[in-house]
Design an enzyme around this catalytic site. Structure first.
Site, short mmCIF file in Angstrom:
data_model
loop_
_atom_site.label_atom_id
_atom_site.label_comp_id
_atom_site.label_asym_id
_atom_site.label_seq_id
_atom_site.Cartn_x
_atom_site.Cartn_y
_atom_site.Cartn_z
N SER A 198 -83.59 24.71 15.73
CA SER A 198 -84.27 25.19 14.53
C SER A 198 -84.43 26.70 14.54
O SER A 198 -85.48 27.22 14.90
CB SER A 198 -85.66 24.54 14.44
N LYS A 246 -82.49 25.34 28.05
CA LYS A 246 -81.30 25.59 27.24
C LYS A 246 -81.12 27.08 26.98
O LYS A 246 -79.99 27.55 26.77
CB LYS A 246 -81.35 24.78 25.95
N ARG A 302 -81.03 34.78 19.95
CA ARG A 302 -81.30 36.02 20.69
C ARG A 302 -80.81 35.90 22.14
O ARG A 302 -80.40 36.88 22.75
CB ARG A 302 -82.79 36.35 20.63
#
Length: 336
Positions: free
Chosen positions: A136, A189, A253
């Site tokens: 998301s 992750k 990012r």
């Protein structure tokens, strides 16, 4: 309609504040920065972190912490993971018994090896702590693009209450009792996304990225299950789902920082250029410590750690991964 406080006015906090407002809730957004509050109140847009996403006139902004907590049905804690504990400590005196706090950041504290919800619970023991995670990106949620997430809570009642509060026609929410698995998937992750970005920065292709995603989720699941998380969580939205989007998206990012490192920049230079908190950098050392504690093999994460903190050449790290001892892919499958 709920009265909601959103603590943290970065891209994710702002996007969720807008989502909750569109769902009919009364929303107050807190930022520690007086300048950020003034900018949001005046411009009704976070021009640097969520450009183009307009915020409604009746959404309130404040830098007074008390105003975002008292008399709120629940709070969304959206500060970057390195600041979670300090923010929670500051919140304690305003939080009443069983007030819900939904953590939406991702990370593991290096010193204590605690997840964010564990840190919040330690600092605010009277709170009812839950988590929201999944593939998301704030940039897409802010624009109302279809997204799915998972809310984890200690009780089914709390999870279903939050599911109802967040869910709408473009934001689908599932529930899960496995808060630990959700948080570990979301935190680890980011480390694999750094690896994927490094591979992109080195000029490698889709084959390499697919290998990193596939073998990366194997590492995450091994460690997560050893720590008490459920395997099913790592095959779901907060495991493989979140890993795919973070390794592949231009919004990531962590991937962006990895690309810069692969191109020759140092970890510090990459973080400065990204201009946002790269949470995978903070989770890498924690993951290595956890793997040692639970005696779990995590070769990709170990190589990322060596590149970030030991000055290892990224190309050499990839070579070492490729030339490791031969392995069976799935040891539990029997031969005929």
């Amino acid at each position: 309609m709920a009265n909601v406080g959103v603590l943290g006015a970065g891209s994710w906090g702002t996007a969720l504040a807008l989502l909750l407002h569109k769902n009919g809730h009364q929303v107050t957004v807190w930022s520690i920065s007086k300048e950020e509050v003034e900018m949001l109140s005046k411009e009704r847009e976070h021009k640097s972190k969520l450009p183009g996403v307009k915020l409604p006139q009746d959404m309130q902004f404040t830098n007074v912490l008390k105003e975002a907590i008292e008399e709120k049905d629940f709070m969304v804690l959206a500060v970057p993971s390195p600041f979670t504990r300090a923010t929670a400590r500051s919140m304690n005196s305003y939080v009443v018994e069983d007030q819900i706090i939904v953590d939406v950041a991702k990370g593991i504290e290096e010193d204590t090896l605690m997840t964010l919800s564990q840190q919040i619970s330690e600092e605010i023991p009277q709170a009812n702590v839950a988590v929201l995670s999944g593939p998301s990106h704030a940039e897409e949620v802010g624009r109302g693009l279809p997204t799915t997430c998972v809310v984890g809570a200690k009780t089914k009642k709390t999870a279903e209450y939050l599911q109802e509060a967040f869910m709408n026609e473009v934001f689908r929410v599932y529930t899960s009792p496995d808060m630990l698995g959700i948080e570990l998937g979301g935190s680890l992750k980011n480390v694999i996304a750094l690896a994927a970005g490094i591979a992109d920065g080195l000029g490698y292709g889709d084959n390499t990225k697919a290998a990193l995603i596939t073998r990366g989720i194997a590492e995450i699941a091994r460690l997560g299950v050893a720590m008490g998380g459920k395997l099913e969580s790592f095959t779901g939205l907060t495991g493989i789902g979140d890993l795919i989007v973070t390794c592949a998206s231009v919004h990531s990012r962590n991937r962006k920082a990895g690309v810069l490192i692969g191109q020759g920049k140092t970890m510090k230079e990459a973080m400065e250029e990204v201009q946002m908190v790269v949470e995978g950098v903070y989770s890498t050392k924690s993951a290595v410590k956890l793997a040692k504690k639970y005696n779990v093999s995590i070769p990709i994460i170990e190589q990322v750690n060596a590149v970030l903190f030991e000055g290892k050449n990224p190309g050499e790290a990839v070579k070492e991964l490729m030339l490791r001892d031969k392995r069976i892919e799935i040891p539990t499958l029997p031969w005929e």
